[in-house]
Scaffold this active site. Structure first.
Site, PDB file in Angstrom:
ATOM      1  N   LYS A 156     -21.633 -12.489 -15.033  1.00  0.00           N
ATOM      2  CA  LYS A 156     -21.383 -11.458 -14.005  1.00  0.00           C
ATOM      3  C   LYS A 156     -21.716 -10.069 -14.538  1.00  0.00           C
ATOM      4  CE  LYS A 156     -17.745 -11.573 -11.170  1.00  0.00           C
ATOM      5  NZ  LYS A 156     -16.334 -11.887 -10.851  1.00  0.00           N
ATOM      6  N   ILE A 172      -7.398   1.580 -14.418  1.00  0.00           N
ATOM      7  CA  ILE A 172      -7.362   1.777 -12.959  1.00  0.00           C
ATOM      8  C   ILE A 172      -6.209   1.012 -12.311  1.00  0.00           C
ATOM      9  CG2 ILE A 172      -9.871   2.161 -12.907  1.00  0.00           C
ATOM     10  CD1 ILE A 172      -9.905  -0.438 -11.083  1.00  0.00           C
ATOM     11  N   TYR A 216      -2.602   0.618 -11.333  1.00  0.00           N
ATOM     12  CA  TYR A 216      -1.574   1.662 -11.191  1.00  0.00           C
ATOM     13  C   TYR A 216      -0.172   1.119 -10.929  1.00  0.00           C
ATOM     14  CZ  TYR A 216      -2.408   1.210  -6.170  1.00  0.00           C
ATOM     15  OH  TYR A 216      -2.541   0.723  -4.899  1.00  0.00           O
ATOM     16  N   SER A 241       0.823  -1.214   0.000  1.00  0.00           N
ATOM     17  CA  SER A 241       0.000   0.000   0.000  1.00  0.00           C
ATOM     18  C   SER A 241       0.860   1.268   0.000  1.00  0.00           C
ATOM     19  CB  SER A 241      -0.881   0.009   1.244  1.00  0.00           C
ATOM     20  OG  SER A 241      -1.486   1.269   1.387  1.00  0.00           O
ATOM     21  N   LYS A 274     -13.360  -4.696   1.681  1.00  0.00           N
ATOM     22  CA  LYS A 274     -14.275  -3.590   1.353  1.00  0.00           C
ATOM     23  C   LYS A 274     -15.753  -3.947   1.488  1.00  0.00           C
ATOM     24  CE  LYS A 274     -11.338  -0.885  -1.724  1.00  0.00           C
ATOM     25  NZ  LYS A 274     -11.285  -0.171  -2.988  1.00  0.00           N
ATOM     26  N   ASN A 288     -14.607   2.122   1.347  1.00  0.00           N
ATOM     27  CA  ASN A 288     -13.150   2.232   1.292  1.00  0.00           C
ATOM     28  C   ASN A 288     -12.574   3.133   2.387  1.00  0.00           C
ATOM     29  OD1 ASN A 288     -13.860   4.686   0.037  1.00  0.00           O
ATOM     30  ND2 ASN A 288     -11.966   4.685  -1.157  1.00  0.00           N
TER      31      ASN A 288
HETATM   32  P1  ATR Z   1     -11.833  -5.609  -7.979  1.00  0.00           P
HETATM   33  O1  ATR Z   1     -12.382  -5.481  -6.600  1.00  0.00           O
HETATM   34  O2  ATR Z   1     -10.447  -5.046  -8.151  1.00  0.00           O
HETATM   35  O3  ATR Z   1     -12.783  -5.137  -9.031  1.00  0.00           O
HETATM   36  P2  ATR Z   1     -12.667  -8.326  -8.448  1.00  0.00           P
HETATM   37  O4  ATR Z   1     -13.962  -7.998  -7.808  1.00  0.00           O
HETATM   38  O5  ATR Z   1     -11.971  -9.611  -8.071  1.00  0.00           O
HETATM   39  O6  ATR Z   1     -11.595  -7.193  -8.194  1.00  0.00           O
HETATM   40  O7  ATR Z   1     -12.881  -8.284 -10.033  1.00  0.00           O
HETATM   41  C1  ATR Z   1     -11.858  -8.613 -10.907  1.00  0.00           C
HETATM   42  C2  ATR Z   1     -12.294  -8.316 -12.348  1.00  0.00           C
HETATM   43  O8  ATR Z   1     -11.176  -8.581 -13.213  1.00  0.00           O
HETATM   44  C3  ATR Z   1     -13.433  -9.217 -12.840  1.00  0.00           C
HETATM   45  O9  ATR Z   1     -14.210  -8.502 -13.781  1.00  0.00           O
HETATM   46  C4  ATR Z   1     -12.667 -10.363 -13.520  1.00  0.00           C
HETATM   47  O10 ATR Z   1     -13.395 -11.029 -14.516  1.00  0.00           O
HETATM   48  P3  ATR Z   1     -14.324 -12.303 -14.159  1.00  0.00           P
HETATM   49  O11 ATR Z   1     -15.603 -11.736 -13.629  1.00  0.00           O
HETATM   50  O12 ATR Z   1     -14.493 -13.019 -15.447  1.00  0.00           O
HETATM   51  O13 ATR Z   1     -13.563 -13.108 -13.135  1.00  0.00           O
HETATM   52  C5  ATR Z   1     -11.557  -9.568 -14.158  1.00  0.00           C
HETATM   53  N1  ATR Z   1     -10.396 -10.431 -14.455  1.00  0.00           N
HETATM   54  C6  ATR Z   1      -9.514 -10.966 -13.570  1.00  0.00           C
HETATM   55  N2  ATR Z   1      -8.568 -11.695 -14.224  1.00  0.00           N
HETATM   56  C7  ATR Z   1      -8.894 -11.630 -15.553  1.00  0.00           C
HETATM   57  C8  ATR Z   1      -8.298 -12.166 -16.734  1.00  0.00           C
HETATM   58  N3  ATR Z   1      -7.187 -12.912 -16.695  1.00  0.00           N
HETATM   59  N4  ATR Z   1      -8.884 -11.876 -17.921  1.00  0.00           N
HETATM   60  C9  ATR Z   1      -9.992 -11.105 -17.986  1.00  0.00           C
HETATM   61  N5  ATR Z   1     -10.601 -10.556 -16.905  1.00  0.00           N
HETATM   62  C10 ATR Z   1     -10.057 -10.823 -15.703  1.00  0.00           C
END
Ligand code: ATR
Length: 269
Positions: free
Chosen positions: A156, A212, A214, A20, A69, A90
Site C-alpha cells: 500500500k 493525528i 486525537y 463527533s 469521504k 471532508n
Molecule cells: P484513515 O482514513 O484514517 O487513514 P484507513 O484508510 O483505514 O484510515 O488507513 C488506516 C491506516 O492505519 C493504514 O495505513 C493501516 O495500515 P495497513 O495499510 O497495513 O492496513 C494503518 N493501521 C491500522 N491498524 C494498524 C495496526 N494495528 N498496525 C499498524 N498499522 C495499522
C-alpha cells in the site's frame, strides 16, 4: 439560541457519528458570532439518498467523515483541486443545489505542523498509507518537505509512493530509517482508544512528533515524545484548523479560533 424558520442547518454525516465533536465546535462558533446557523450530526448509511435530501432541503454545508469521504465524490458536481488529488472530500458546500466538495484535512495538518516548524526541506517519516496519509502527503509536497512513507502493509505504501512520486516506501518496522528523520507523523489509526504506539519509544530521539489520533488527547506515541522532551503536535489541532476553514467556507465569516479550540478541548478525554 433563537431558532426560527430562517435558521440555516449545517451537519456532519458519518457512520458511526455519535463521537463527533463537530456539533460542539461549530455550534459554539455560530453562537459566539451570533450567526443564525445550527449544526447537527447524522448517522448516514446510504450516502446517495442523504446527498439527494441535502440538495432538496437546501442544507448549506455538510461535513463528511469516515466512511463516506471517498464514496461521496460520485454524487458531487464539483471538487476543489485538493479533494480531486487526495481523492477524498471532508466538506460539501451546497449553493442552491450545486454541490462542491472540498478537502481541508491537508490544511489542518500543515497549519498544525507550521505552528512548530518550517516544513520546507525537512525529512518527514509519515506512518500510514490510508486516507489521512494521502491528505498529509498532498500538503507536505506543497510545502517542499521530503517524505519517507512507512506502512504495515508495504504494497500500500509503495502504491501511494508511486502515485505521489515519493522517493521511498518502507515497512513500519524499518525503525532505523524512521530514527533518522526530523519529523514523525502518525497517520495510522494505532493509538485510538487504546494504549498502543505505532513505533517503539527508542525510535524517538529529537524529532517533532505529530499524532493525528486525537482520542485519547495524549496518545502513547505523544507520551513517548514528551518523555524525551521532544516537541509535539496534538491531533485535535488538525480537526481545529481543518474546521476553521470549513466554517469560513460555510458561513463566509472569519472563524473564532479560540472559541472553537475551547469547545474541542472541553469535550476531549
Ligand atoms: P484513515 O482514513 O484514517 O487513514 P484507513 O484508510 O483505514 O484510515 O488507513 C488506516 C491506516 O492505519 C493504514 O495505513 C493501516 O495500515 P495497513 O495499510 O497495513 O492496513 C494503518 N493501521 C491500522 N491498524 C494498524 C495496526 N494495528 N498496525 C499498524 N498499522 C495499522
Amino acid at each position: 439560541m433563537n431558532i426560527s424558520a430562517k435558521t440555516k442547518v449545517c451537519c456532519i454525516i458519518g457512520n458511526p457519528v455519535n463521537h463527533s465533536l463537530s456539533p460542539q465546535m461549530y455550534n459554539a462558533a455560530f453562537a459566539s458570532l451570533g450567526l443564525d446557523f445550527i449544526f447537527l450530526a447524522f448517522k448516514v448509511e446510504n450516502v446517495r439518498l442523504a446527498i439527494k435530501s441535502f440538495r432538496s432541503l437546501r442544507i448549506p454545508g455538510i461535513v463528511v467523515t469516515v466512511p463516506h469521504k471517498q464514496t461521496v465524490i460520485k454524487y458531487l458536481g464539483h471538487l476543489d483541486e485538493a479533494a480531486e488529488k487526495i481523492g477524498a472530500v471532508n466538506a460539501i458546500k451546497n449553493n442552491k443545489g450545486q454541490l462542491t466538495g472540498i478537502n481541508t484535512d491537508w490544511m489542518g495538518a500543515i497549519k498544525s505542523l507550521e505552528e512548530k516548524t518550517v516544513l520546507n526541506g525537512k525529512k518527514v517519516a509519515l506512518l500510514g498509507a490510508g486516507g489521512a496519509a494521502r491528505a498529509i502527503i498532498y500538503g507536505l509536497k506543497k510545502r517542499g518537505a521530503e517524505i519517507l512513507l512507512f506502512n504495515r502493509t508495504l504494497e500500500k505504501a509503495e502504491e501511494l509512493a508511486r502515485e505521489f512520486d515519493l522517493s521511498q516506501a518502507s515497512k513500519l518496522t524499518d525503525l532505523e530509517k524512521i530514527r533518522q528523520t526530523d519529523i514523525i507523523i502518525n497517520a495510522t489509526t494505532v493509538g485510538m482508544e487504546e494504549n498502543k504506539s505505532p513505533i517503539p519509544e527508542k525510535v524517538i530521539t529529537k524529532q517533532l512528533v505529530f499524532d493525528i489520533v486525537y482520542t485519547p488527547h495524549k496518545t502513547k506515541l505523544l507520551r513517548f515524545a514528551l518523555a524525551k522532551k521532544c516537541p509535539v503536535v496534538y491531533g485535535y489541532k488538525m480537526v481545529l484548523y481543518g474546521g476553521t476553514k470549513i466554517f469560513e467556507f460555510f458561513t463566509g465569516s472569519k472563524a473564532p479560533l479560540e472559541i472553537m479550540e475551547k469547545a474541542l478541548l472541553k469535550n476531549l478525554k
